[in-house]
Design an enzyme around this catalytic site. Structure first.
Site, PDB file in Angstrom:
ATOM      1  N   SER A 268      14.525  44.242  47.695  1.00 36.50           N
ATOM      2  CA  SER A 268      15.696  44.920  48.269  1.00 36.50           C
ATOM      3  C   SER A 268      15.608  46.435  48.137  1.00 36.50           C
ATOM      4  O   SER A 268      16.611  47.116  48.284  1.00 36.50           O
ATOM      5  CB  SER A 268      16.980  44.416  47.595  1.00 36.50           C
ATOM      6  OG  SER A 268      16.955  44.717  46.217  1.00 36.50           O
TER       7      SER A 268
ATOM      8  N   LYS B  29      26.180  44.005  43.672  1.00 35.59           N
ATOM      9  CA  LYS B  29      25.713  45.356  43.995  1.00 35.59           C
ATOM     10  C   LYS B  29      26.875  46.257  44.382  1.00 35.59           C
ATOM     11  O   LYS B  29      26.915  47.442  44.038  1.00 35.59           O
ATOM     12  CB  LYS B  29      24.688  45.279  45.123  1.00 35.59           C
ATOM     13  CG  LYS B  29      23.364  44.644  44.696  1.00 35.59           C
ATOM     14  CD  LYS B  29      22.395  44.515  45.856  1.00 35.59           C
ATOM     15  CE  LYS B  29      21.070  43.913  45.395  1.00 35.59           C
ATOM     16  NZ  LYS B  29      20.107  43.737  46.490  1.00 35.59           N
TER      17      LYS B  29
END
EC number: 3.4.21.53
Length: 773
Positions: free
Chosen positions: A677, A720
């Site tokens: 990511s 996140k």
């Protein structure tokens, strides 16, 4: 043999048969029979005696009386007071009834009388008589039903016919057998028939004797054992051992009989108990068997607690114990609702996945309390041996059941809430794979016959509600993961942490430290400061420790300084906890060139990750530092290749890779980092460093990219987002394919963040980079 016909009265006999030469007394009570006797007494005193086929019939017809009987003489007659007549009769000759002449007043028949001629016995008859006599003597010795005087009388008889009749009369035969002997007119046939009968009787008597001896021996053995046991009890009593082995066995037997076990288990337990009883007390196997019996007795086989299927009450309990966690609570309440409707749903297998300290274990306890079930917890962290799950075989020294059976014994019911803690931290080695052993435990279609090596018999786990916990589901084997329903529990927001500290953590710690509400008051601003500057975690475990520290230091102040009340504000928190450990808001304070804030997902929740790129004159060397994993290295290579292919569009020197050394660094190098990511983050940092364009300080990003610049979706968006919110970021760039995951982000976080959905790196650069200076 001479035959002559006579017309003569008939006396039917019940349960009795008279042979020629036989003398006996008869009691006659039936009216017809009495009249027949009176008739013969007026004439020649001779009467025909024939036996009835059925004893119970009072007035027999001619079909119910045997055709062959005995002509007899009535020697004496005595009338008794009760109306019956007693006669003394002697059997004379065989007679066969031809026809019945009179049936009304008394029975009157026409019969053929058989007169046997006196013939001296032949050699063959003598041999038969001698053989029969020998067998008769042996029979009388064994049976003891015939007197010795009878044997003496029989020895003196020379006439073969009379010899056969006397023996027939004295043998304890059935009426049908005696009738057969009476009907035989041939003396030789009678003797042969008697030899056969005596031969059979001797075999039967021999078997009876053997059986009798066996029974006697068995009785003697039983009596001997009883006597020895009584002696043993007396000795044990004298030695102070009140019960001993026999008392222990009887107690165990009573327990087994009382327990509501399945039949095959009860049969197994009683069989093993019999082995235990016969085994010497000092043998090694005796203690093993005793322990095994204890396990069979103490395990719950059929007992189950009654579920309290009240959805409203359950919801109150879950809200009382936990703040937030709406998805998990909703799933538990759904299960309760279905149970209330069907009462037959097999226990679901829930997997609570999330970082440490978010309340996974305590949530399982609350589920048990809301269902009114027993709660059992076993930790699987570090388990490497398959026998920990399935148990050891009893042949091994120190064998014991696996943890599942141990947990069921501890629960005491077959339907507890069973928590398998840290299921992602199991490992396998040469002793087997415990995660593979768990496949049977966690499969609703198989666990109704769970097999433990120690117990050996199938155990029903289908009514157990299994709950598992994991920090990282990526380390759980696929087949095991497939059997569980994953419920992700992300970290808490700042607002939630403050509420949890106020409503749960602080009251609990105050109680543990002996403080009352009047002694300590903590302002909301003080709790907020602790959350922001003294903890950085997804859960609340570290926050609880800080609350404990505040209570501990407050208790010291109250005792040493004799204060009655302490009020903690944001200013006084620093005096107790020291200087702040963390800087609230990790975002850059100003726009930077070559420094981008990325968002990462770890086992401890979400976190921010700063990625820095420096460009220096050189020969085109690419350096990657910061303990990067293979996936992140590949992301950096892909970003580098993409920029080379698009250098013209990005206003970058096409030969930058030959003139410059590029260094990509991710700070906190001691911490290993990996994951798919960070692609767009590295690409943005490279473009910024190569073009000189600054990266906006309030922007964070997450997403993987392809060589053509396409942005791929990522996982852990909720975690996140919360880390970005905690770090003070205002804008987050995420892949367009992750738009559906925005629903999972708490409203308090989503309202403070601006989400930019992108599908290509060009869009990322447009929103993240400022204008070129």
């Amino acid at each position: 043999m001479v035959e002559n016909k006579r017309q003569i009265p008939l006396l039917p006999l019940r349960g009795l048969l008279v042979f020629p030469s036989m003398v006996l007394h008869l009691d006659v009570g039936r009216q017809k029979s009495v009249q027949a006797i009176e008739k013969v007494m007026e004439e020649d005193q001779q009467i025909l005696l024939a036996t009835q086929k059925e004893i119970s019939i009072d007035d027999p017809t001619e079909e119910e009386i045997y055709r062959v009987g005995t002509l007899a003489k009535v020697k004496n007659l005595l009338k008794l007071p009760n109306g019956t007549v007693r006669i003394h009769v002697e059997g004379l000759k065989r007679a066969r009834i031809e026809k019945y002449l009179e049936m009304d007043e008394y029975l009157y028949v026409e019969a053929v009388i058989e007169d046997e001629e006196d013939v001296s016995p032949t050699t063959e008859l003598q041999a038969l008589m001698r053989n029969l006599l020998t067998m008769f003597e042996q029979y009388t010795k064994v049976s003891k039903k015939v007197s010795a005087e009878t044997v003496t009388i029989v020895k003196d008889i020379q006439d073969p016919s009379r010899f056969a009749d006397v023996i027939s009369a004295n043998l304890p035969l059935k009426l049908a057998q005696k009738q057969t002997l009476l009907e035989l007119t041939s003396v030789e046939d009678r003797l042969l028939q008697l030899i056969e009968i005596l031969n059979n009787e001797q075999e039967v008597l021999g078997l009876e004797k053997k059986i009798g001896q066996r029974v006697k021996k068995s009785m003697e053995k039983t009596q001997k054992e009883y006597y020895l046991r009584e002696q043993l009890k007396a000795i044990q009593k004298e030695l102070g051992d009140k019960e001993g082995r026999s008392g222990e066995v009887s107690t165990l037997r009573e327990k087994i009989e009382e327990l509501d076990m399945p039949e095959n288990i009860k049969e197994k337990a009683l069989k093993e108990l019999d082995r235990f009883e016969k085994m010497p007390a000092n043998s090694a196997e005796s203690s093993v068997l005793r322990t095994y019996l204890d396990w069979l007795i103490q395990l719950p086989w059929t007992f189950e607690t009654e579920d309290q299927l009240d959805v409203i009450r359950a919801e109150e309990i879950l809200n009382e114990d936990h703040h937030g966690l709406e998805k998990v609570k909703e799933r538990v309440l759904e299960y309760l609702a279905v149970q209330q409707l069907t009462r037959e749903l097999k226990g679901p297998i829930l997997c609570l996945a999330g970082p440490p300290g978010v309340g996974k274990t305590s949530l399982a306890k609350s589920i048990a309390r809301s269902l009114n079930r027993k709660f059992v917890r076993i930790s699987l962290g570090g388990v490497r041996d398959e026998a920990e799950i399935r148990g050891h075989r009893r042949t091994y020294v120190g064998a014991m059941p696996g943890r599942v059976i141990q947990g069921m014994k501890k629960a005491g019911s077959i339907n507890p809430v069973f928590l398998l803690d840290e299921i992602d931290k199991m490992a396998n080695d040469f002793r087997g794979d415990p995660s593979a052993a768990l496949l049977e435990v966690l499969d609703p279609e198989q666990n109704n016959t769970f097999s433990d090596h120690y117990i050996e018999e199938a155990y029903d786990l289908s009514k157990v509600m299994f709950v598992t916990t994991a920090n990282n589901i990526g380390t759980i084997p696929g087949p095991l993961l497939d059997r569980m329903e994953i419920i992700s529990i992300a970290g808490y927001t700042e607002v939630e942490k403050i509420e949890i500290a106020k409503d749960y953590l602080l009251p609990k710690q105050m109680k543990d430290h002996g403080l009352t509400k009047g002694m300590l008051q903590v302002k909301d601003e003080a709790i907020q400061k602790v959350v922001r500057y003294y903890t950085r975690e997804a859960g609340v475990r570290s926050l609880e420790r800080q609350m404990a520290t505040l209570c501990r230091k407050t208790a010291k102040r109250i005792v040493s300084q004799e204060k009655k009340r302490v009020v903690l504000t944001a200013k006084t928190v620093e005096d107790l906890l020291g200087k702040p450990r963390f800087r609230y808001g990790m975002a850059e304070e100003e726009d930077q060139v070559g420094a981008v804030t990325g968002l990462a997902y770890t086992s401890a929740g979400g976190d921010t990750l700063s990625i820095e790129v420096s460009v220096a004159p050189g020969k085109g060397k690419l350096t990657l530092t910061g303990q990067l994993g293979d996936v992140m290295k590949e992301s950096a290579q892909a970003a580098f290749s993409y920029i080379r292919s698009r250098s013209g569009d990005l206003n970058i020197d096409p030969n930058f890779n030959e003139k410059n050394d590029i260094h990509i660094h991710v700070p906190e190098g001691a911490t290993p980092k990996d994951g798919p990511s960070a692609g767009i983050t590295m690409a943005t940092a490279l473009v910024s460093a190569l073009t000189g364009r600054k990266v906006k300080k309030e922007v964070g990003m997450t997403g993987e990219m392809t060589l053509r610049g396409r942005v791929l979706p990522i996982g852990g968006l909720k975690e996140k987002s919360m880390s970005a919110h905690r770090a003070g970021l205002r804008t987050i760039i995420i892949p367009k394919d992750n738009e559906k995951d925005l629903e999972d982000v708490p409203d308090s976080v989503r309202s403070d963040l601006t989400y930019i959905l992108v599908s290509h790196l060009d869009e990322v650069l447009e929103h993240a980079l400022g204008e070129m200076e």
